[in-house]
Design a protein around this motif. Structure first.
Motif, mmCIF file in Angstrom:
data_model
loop_
_atom_site.group_PDB
_atom_site.id
_atom_site.type_symbol
_atom_site.label_atom_id
_atom_site.label_comp_id
_atom_site.label_asym_id
_atom_site.label_seq_id
_atom_site.Cartn_x
_atom_site.Cartn_y
_atom_site.Cartn_z
ATOM 1 N N GLY A 138 0.812 -1.209 0.000
ATOM 2 C CA GLY A 138 0.000 0.000 0.000
ATOM 3 C C GLY A 138 0.844 1.256 0.000
ATOM 4 O O GLY A 138 2.079 1.200 0.024
ATOM 5 N N GLU A 139 0.168 2.357 -0.004
ATOM 6 C CA GLU A 139 0.834 3.650 -0.018
ATOM 7 C C GLU A 139 1.660 3.844 1.248
ATOM 8 O O GLU A 139 1.233 3.495 2.348
ATOM 9 C CB GLU A 139 -0.197 4.768 -0.128
ATOM 10 N N ALA A 140 2.841 4.414 1.085
ATOM 11 C CA ALA A 140 3.755 4.634 2.212
ATOM 12 C C ALA A 140 3.119 5.509 3.290
ATOM 13 O O ALA A 140 3.444 5.372 4.467
ATOM 14 C CB ALA A 140 5.065 5.248 1.725
ATOM 15 N N VAL A 141 2.195 6.364 2.911
ATOM 16 C CA VAL A 141 1.539 7.235 3.886
ATOM 17 C C VAL A 141 0.764 6.428 4.928
ATOM 18 O O VAL A 141 0.484 6.928 6.023
ATOM 19 C CB VAL A 141 0.618 8.250 3.160
ATOM 20 N N LEU A 142 0.457 5.185 4.643
ATOM 21 C CA LEU A 142 -0.270 4.327 5.588
ATOM 22 C C LEU A 142 0.633 3.647 6.607
ATOM 23 O O LEU A 142 0.139 3.008 7.535
ATOM 24 C CB LEU A 142 -1.035 3.242 4.825
ATOM 25 N N ALA B 21 8.384 -0.606 -2.031
ATOM 26 C CA ALA B 21 7.868 -1.402 -3.152
ATOM 27 C C ALA B 21 7.602 -0.506 -4.353
ATOM 28 O O ALA B 21 7.218 0.652 -4.208
ATOM 29 C CB ALA B 21 6.589 -2.110 -2.728
ATOM 30 N N GLN B 22 7.818 -1.065 -5.529
ATOM 31 C CA GLN B 22 7.536 -0.376 -6.781
ATOM 32 C C GLN B 22 6.687 -1.277 -7.652
ATOM 33 O O GLN B 22 6.744 -2.493 -7.523
ATOM 34 C CB GLN B 22 8.837 -0.062 -7.521
ATOM 35 N N THR C 176 4.833 6.652 -3.417
ATOM 36 C CA THR C 176 5.632 5.491 -3.043
ATOM 37 C C THR C 176 4.764 4.460 -2.336
ATOM 38 O O THR C 176 3.747 4.798 -1.729
ATOM 39 C CB THR C 176 6.811 5.876 -2.129
ATOM 40 N N ASN C 177 5.185 3.225 -2.433
ATOM 41 C CA ASN C 177 4.493 2.120 -1.780
ATOM 42 C C ASN C 177 5.430 1.420 -0.811
ATOM 43 O O ASN C 177 6.653 1.513 -0.941
ATOM 44 C CB ASN C 177 4.023 1.083 -2.805
ATOM 45 N N ILE C 178 4.818 0.711 0.109
ATOM 46 C CA ILE C 178 5.572 -0.186 0.989
ATOM 47 C C ILE C 178 4.961 -1.572 0.880
ATOM 48 O O ILE C 178 3.795 -1.737 0.496
ATOM 49 C CB ILE C 178 5.540 0.283 2.459
ATOM 50 N N GLU C 179 5.759 -2.550 1.242
ATOM 51 C CA GLU C 179 5.278 -3.911 1.390
ATOM 52 C C GLU C 179 5.524 -4.311 2.838
ATOM 53 O O GLU C 179 6.655 -4.234 3.319
ATOM 54 C CB GLU C 179 6.008 -4.861 0.452
ATOM 55 N N LEU C 180 4.476 -4.678 3.514
ATOM 56 C CA LEU C 180 4.557 -5.077 4.917
ATOM 57 C C LEU C 180 4.202 -6.551 4.995
ATOM 58 O O LEU C 180 3.207 -6.985 4.413
ATOM 59 C CB LEU C 180 3.583 -4.244 5.749
ATOM 60 N N LYS C 181 5.033 -7.318 5.715
ATOM 61 C CA LYS C 181 4.773 -8.744 5.904
ATOM 62 C C LYS C 181 4.816 -9.072 7.384
ATOM 63 O O LYS C 181 5.649 -8.549 8.114
ATOM 64 C CB LYS C 181 5.819 -9.589 5.171
ATOM 65 N N THR C 182 3.901 -9.940 7.784
ATOM 66 C CA THR C 182 3.874 -10.414 9.158
ATOM 67 C C THR C 182 3.325 -11.836 9.178
ATOM 68 O O THR C 182 2.527 -12.204 8.307
ATOM 69 C CB THR C 182 3.037 -9.487 10.069
#
Length: 99
Positions: free
Chosen positions: A15-19, A40-41, A58-64
Motif C-alpha cells: 500500500g501507499e507509504a503514507v499508511l 515497493a515499486q 511510493t508504496n511499501i510492502e509489509l509482511k507479518t
C-alpha cells in the motif's frame, strides 16, 4: 507439514507509504509481535508507483506472520483504507523457522 516447523499465516500488505504508521498501530493493537517493511515499486489499477520522490507516490510492502484469527481481523480492519488509498492484502499458510 513437518511437525518440527512452526505454522502460521503470512499476511502481505502492499500500500501507499503514507499508511505505514497507521498499519504499525493496527498491528500493535492486534498484538502482533513482529513485521517487516520494505519499499515497493510497481503498477496496477491505481497507476504506476515508482517511488521516484521520497514520500510521494511510493508504496511499501509489509509482511507479518500471525495466527489465522489475527489474519481474519487484520484483513477486516484493512478494508477501511481501500476506498481512499491504493492497498492490496493477501494471506498464505506458511511453515518455517519462526515463533
Amino acid at each position: 507439514m513437518s511437525a518440527s516447523l512452526a505454522q502460521g499465516v503470512l499476511v502481505t500488505i502492499i500500500g501507499e507509504a503514507v499508511l505505514q504508521e497507521r498499519l504499525i498501530r493496527l498491528l500493535s493493537k492486534l498484538g502482533v509481535s513482529g513485521y517487516t517493511i520494505i519499499p515497493a515499486q510497481g503498477g496496477g489499477s491505481h497507476g504506476k508507483r515508482m517511488g521516484d520522490i521520497a514520500g510521494y507516490n511510493t508504496n511499501i510492502e509489509l509482511k507479518t506472520i500471525v495466527t489465522l484469527e489475527i489474519s481474519d481481523q487484520l484483513l477486516e480492519d484493512l478494508k477501511q483504507y481501500q476506498s481512499t488509498h491504493a492497498l492490496i492484502a493477501f494471506r498464505q499458510t506458511v511453515e518455517g523457522l519462526f515463533d
